[in-house]
Design a protein around this motif. Structure first.
Motif, short mmCIF file in Angstrom:
data_model
loop_
_atom_site.label_atom_id
_atom_site.label_comp_id
_atom_site.label_asym_id
_atom_site.label_seq_id
_atom_site.Cartn_x
_atom_site.Cartn_y
_atom_site.Cartn_z
N LEU A 295 -6.04 -10.11 58.06
CA LEU A 295 -5.48 -9.34 56.95
C LEU A 295 -3.98 -9.15 57.14
O LEU A 295 -3.51 -8.99 58.26
CB LEU A 295 -6.17 -7.97 56.85
N PRO A 296 -3.21 -9.16 56.04
CA PRO A 296 -1.77 -8.92 56.17
C PRO A 296 -1.50 -7.46 56.55
O PRO A 296 -2.29 -6.57 56.24
CB PRO A 296 -1.22 -9.23 54.77
N ASN A 297 -0.39 -7.24 57.22
CA ASN A 297 -0.01 -5.90 57.69
C ASN A 297 0.68 -5.16 56.54
O ASN A 297 1.91 -5.18 56.43
CB ASN A 297 0.90 -6.04 58.90
N LEU A 298 -0.10 -4.53 55.66
CA LEU A 298 0.44 -3.90 54.45
C LEU A 298 0.78 -2.44 54.66
O LEU A 298 0.07 -1.73 55.38
CB LEU A 298 -0.56 -4.01 53.30
N HIS A 299 1.87 -2.00 54.02
CA HIS A 299 2.29 -0.61 54.07
C HIS A 299 2.72 -0.17 52.68
O HIS A 299 3.28 -0.96 51.91
CB HIS A 299 3.49 -0.43 55.01
N GLU A 300 2.46 1.08 52.36
CA GLU A 300 2.91 1.68 51.11
C GLU A 300 4.32 2.22 51.36
O GLU A 300 4.48 3.17 52.14
CB GLU A 300 1.96 2.81 50.70
N VAL A 301 5.33 1.62 50.75
CA VAL A 301 6.71 2.03 50.99
C VAL A 301 7.39 2.36 49.67
O VAL A 301 6.99 1.89 48.61
CB VAL A 301 7.53 0.95 51.73
N THR A 302 8.44 3.15 49.75
CA THR A 302 9.26 3.48 48.59
C THR A 302 10.62 2.81 48.78
O THR A 302 11.32 3.09 49.74
CB THR A 302 9.43 5.00 48.45
N LEU A 303 10.96 1.90 47.88
CA LEU A 303 12.22 1.18 47.95
C LEU A 303 13.10 1.61 46.78
O LEU A 303 12.61 1.84 45.67
CB LEU A 303 11.99 -0.33 47.90
N ILE A 304 14.40 1.69 47.02
CA ILE A 304 15.35 2.16 46.01
C ILE A 304 16.13 0.99 45.44
O ILE A 304 16.66 0.16 46.19
CB ILE A 304 16.30 3.21 46.61
N SER A 305 16.21 0.93 44.13
CA SER A 305 17.02 -0.08 43.45
C SER A 305 18.42 0.49 43.23
O SER A 305 18.57 1.54 42.61
CB SER A 305 16.38 -0.45 42.11
#
Length: 97
Positions: A30-40
């Motif tokens: 399985l891919p190493n997934l994370h819930e992240v918040t990225l800013i544009s």
């Protein structure tokens, strides 16, 4: 929720567990997934994305979410990420015009 990176399209792979006796049984990587918040920077707002660790490093390497999305292929992006990319392109076109 699917186990797929929203920016790179990386998903589960299959392979074998190989025992000491060389018995092989199927397994999933399985891919190493994370819930992240990225800013544009262009839009001035943040987005929650479920991305792999390697995609997060790629975003940092390319100089942020905007630069990564503008270089990314549309086929690899999730519908959510594709909408963000289109918003960024519209904002940059309006700023340049």
């Amino acid at each position: 929720m699917s186990r797929r990176c929203e920016l790179t399209g990386k998903g589960p792979m299959v392979g074998n567990n190989v025992s000491h006796a060389n018995n092989k049984t199927k397994r999933r990587f399985l891919p190493n997934l994370h819930e992240v918040t990225l800013i544009s920077d262009t839009l001035g707002r943040s987005f929650k994305l479920r991305i792999s660790s390697s995609a997060l490093r790629s975003v940092d390497h390319r100089g942020g979410l905007d630069a990564f999305l503008l270089k990314a292929k549309d086929a690899d992006l999730s519908p959510n990420a594709l909408n963000i990319k289109r918003e960024i392109e519209k904002a940059q076109a309006a700023a340049n015009a």
